[in-house]
Design an enzyme around this catalytic site. Structure first.
Site, PDB file in Angstrom:
ATOM      1  N   HIS A 124       0.870  -1.183   0.000  1.00  0.00           N
ATOM      2  CA  HIS A 124       0.000   0.000   0.000  1.00  0.00           C
ATOM      3  C   HIS A 124       0.908   1.235   0.000  1.00  0.00           C
ATOM      4  O   HIS A 124       2.027   1.191   0.518  1.00  0.00           O
ATOM      5  CB  HIS A 124      -0.830  -0.051   1.290  1.00  0.00           C
ATOM      6  CG  HIS A 124      -1.906   0.966   1.409  1.00  0.00           C
ATOM      7  ND1 HIS A 124      -1.660   2.262   1.826  1.00  0.00           N
ATOM      8  CD2 HIS A 124      -3.241   0.886   1.204  1.00  0.00           C
ATOM      9  CE1 HIS A 124      -2.808   2.924   1.859  1.00  0.00           C
ATOM     10  NE2 HIS A 124      -3.784   2.117   1.496  1.00  0.00           N
ATOM     11  N   ASP A 201       2.869  -4.665   8.017  1.00  0.00           N
ATOM     12  CA  ASP A 201       1.684  -3.831   7.851  1.00  0.00           C
ATOM     13  C   ASP A 201       0.469  -4.731   8.058  1.00  0.00           C
ATOM     14  O   ASP A 201       0.144  -5.548   7.209  1.00  0.00           O
ATOM     15  CB  ASP A 201       1.700  -3.215   6.445  1.00  0.00           C
ATOM     16  CG  ASP A 201       0.402  -2.509   6.082  1.00  0.00           C
ATOM     17  OD1 ASP A 201      -0.593  -2.605   6.837  1.00  0.00           O
ATOM     18  OD2 ASP A 201       0.378  -1.864   5.019  1.00  0.00           O
ATOM     19  N   GLN A 204      -4.736  -5.124   7.015  1.00  0.00           N
ATOM     20  CA  GLN A 204      -5.747  -6.051   6.485  1.00  0.00           C
ATOM     21  C   GLN A 204      -5.701  -7.417   7.164  1.00  0.00           C
ATOM     22  O   GLN A 204      -6.519  -8.277   6.829  1.00  0.00           O
ATOM     23  CB  GLN A 204      -5.576  -6.234   4.969  1.00  0.00           C
ATOM     24  CG  GLN A 204      -5.726  -4.983   4.158  1.00  0.00           C
ATOM     25  CD  GLN A 204      -7.157  -4.430   4.155  1.00  0.00           C
ATOM     26  OE1 GLN A 204      -8.109  -5.106   4.529  1.00  0.00           O
ATOM     27  NE2 GLN A 204      -7.305  -3.183   3.747  1.00  0.00           N
ATOM     28  N   LYS A 227     -10.583  -0.371  10.504  1.00  0.00           N
ATOM     29  CA  LYS A 227     -10.774  -1.623   9.759  1.00  0.00           C
ATOM     30  C   LYS A 227     -11.098  -2.776  10.695  1.00  0.00           C
ATOM     31  O   LYS A 227     -11.564  -3.831  10.252  1.00  0.00           O
ATOM     32  CB  LYS A 227      -9.524  -1.946   8.946  1.00  0.00           C
ATOM     33  CG  LYS A 227      -9.255  -0.890   7.863  1.00  0.00           C
ATOM     34  CD  LYS A 227      -8.170  -1.319   6.927  1.00  0.00           C
ATOM     35  CE  LYS A 227      -7.478  -0.138   6.281  1.00  0.00           C
ATOM     36  NZ  LYS A 227      -7.982   0.164   4.951  1.00  0.00           N
ATOM     37  N   CYS A 365      -4.746   2.552  -3.598  1.00  0.00           N
ATOM     38  CA  CYS A 365      -3.478   3.021  -3.014  1.00  0.00           C
ATOM     39  C   CYS A 365      -2.350   2.018  -3.250  1.00  0.00           C
ATOM     40  O   CYS A 365      -1.470   1.838  -2.408  1.00  0.00           O
ATOM     41  CB  CYS A 365      -3.609   3.320  -1.523  1.00  0.00           C
ATOM     42  SG  CYS A 365      -4.732   4.667  -1.151  1.00  0.00           S
TER      43      CYS A 365
END
Ligand code: PMP
Length: 407
Positions: A124, A201, A204, A227, A365
């Site tokens: 991202h 990261d 998600q 999220k 993104c």
């Protein structure tokens, strides 16, 4: 154990009961941001109604209660990530701020001209641009591990590129565009064998699959409250305490100091050192409630449910002629990017909206990844714990409408 009772869980999310353009809302954009359960909405409201005050400073009861609620979330996050120590939990605005914090405070002082930061081709923008900022400022180099046709990190290339000049690895756990679940545990082990620290990261992965930072072995893990069914503007950076203790502050201000004199300032210990200024108090408290909600539903069950939906969606989408799924790795979370012959993703998104189906269209993104697949944009459907087969059926029905529309 057992399957999710989605129909009951859907009742926890007030927005899902609201018709959209006269239709049942099929919300298929949780990868962008998830909807909020009543418990999260109530927690934020209750904070303001019942016990809100600024934290850490007040001697009065309200402030003490706010402080307790805010600080209590560290324990929740510690448990959620299976972190060894609650002092390793830094509250941020979101994943983006967490990555920038690590790039500026941890990586930047360690980077010399010629050093390398290794990322992957599916990052991202928020796991690309912060590393460009620090590599450009230090004369270091950004090196990118290529992505295979199916949408996996090329692990042979990863091994090859992980060299004596590598000073940092930053990798996405679950791709927001492809859905690929990366083998971050193996990637971390390989990096550590080369003496290289790793940031994951987790934007998600935190909402969708069980996460255990100790098992993963990484050095930093960042995610966003919005999220994980919590509010926007609240997030978490987890980092090993030995790293956090050695890092200079990211921002200066109130609440991050031990003593301030004009001649010099002594910083507070982590995590306070990294939380300058009045934080998102109510939002952080509600973030904790979002994580508790996920835990109460059960992450294994959420993951299994989303896997089942993914398989069903793959099967149903295969019936649409001219539709190509981008990202077909065997290890995938509930994200499906696709292009449709003769229809621009934005037009698909607009027509689907008229049918009550909310998806994302664009580059998500991840512009370099779009370039890798030779497309400017994709349409993307992504699942949360509240999605069901009706949502997938609505998507497929609406895609047939798109095809009729474009002849
Ligand atoms: N990384 C990934 C994989 C993401 O999906 C996102 C959000 N789309 C981010 C980072 C950035 O998160 P935020 O905008 O909440 O800071």
């Amino acid at each position: 154990g057992g399957a999710l009772e989605v129909a009951r869980l859907r009742e926890d999310f007030p927005v899902l009961a609201r018709p959209m353009n006269g239709q049942r809302l099929a919300f298929l954009d949780s990868a962008a941001s998830a909807q909020k359960p009543q418990a999260v909405i109530d927690a934020e409201r209750r904070c303001y109604e019942e016990y809100y005050a600024n934290i850490h400073r007040g001697v009065y009861a309200l402030s003490q209660r706010s402080t307790q609620a805010y600080e209590g979330v560290r324990k929740t996050v510690q448990r959620f990530l299976n972190a060894p120590d609650e002092r390793e939990v830094v509250f941020t605005r979101g994943t983006t701020e967490g990555i920038n914090l690590v790039a500026q405070s941890f990586a930047r002082p360690r980077l010399q001209p010629g050093d390398e930061v290794l990322i992957t081709g599916m990052e991202h923008h928020s796991n690309i641009v912060p590393w460009q900022l620090v590599t450009e400022a230090t004369g270091a180099k950004l090196v990118v591990v290529p992505v295979t046709d199916r949408g996996e990190v090329d692990l042979d290339e990863y091994r090859r590129l992980l060299g004596p000049r590598t000073k940092m690895v930053a990798v996405v756990h679950v791709s927001n565009t492809l859905g690929t679940i990366n083998p971050v545990t193996d990637m971390t082990r390989l990096a550590h064998e080369a003496g290289v620290p790793v940031l994951v990261d987790g934007a998600q992965s935190a909402p969708h699959i069980p996460v255990d930072v100790q098992a993963m072995g990484c050095d930093f893990y960042a995610f966003s409250g919005h999220k994980t069914y919590g509010p926007s503007g609240a997030g978490v950076l987890w980092g090993r305490f030995e790293h956090l203790s050695a890092m200079p502050p990211y921002q200066g201000g109130g609440d991050m100091i031990r003593t301030v004199r004009f001649e010099g300032t002594e910083y507070a210990a982590p995590p306070q050192r990294f939380e300058a200024g009045t934080p998102n108090i109510a939002g952080t408290i509600a973030l904790g409630v979002g994580l508790e909600y996920i835990e109460s539903v059960g992450r294994e069950r959420i993951a299994a449910h989303e896997q089942e939906l993914l398989a069903y969606a793959d099967e149903r989408l295969a019936e649409i002629e001219g539709l190509r799924v981008i990202g077909t790795a065997p290890e995938k979370a509930g994200v499906i990017s696709f292009v449709l012959k003769g229809a621009h993703p934005h037009d698909i998104g607009t027509i689907l909206d008229m049918e009550g189906v909310a998806i994302r269209a664009g580059h998500h993104c991840t512009q370099p990844l779009m370039e890798r697949y030779g497309v400017a944009a994709t349409a993307r459907a992504s699942f949360g714990l509240y999605n069901d087969r009706d949502d997938v059926d609505a998507l497929v029905r609406a895609l047939h409408r798109v095809k009729e529309f474009f002849g």
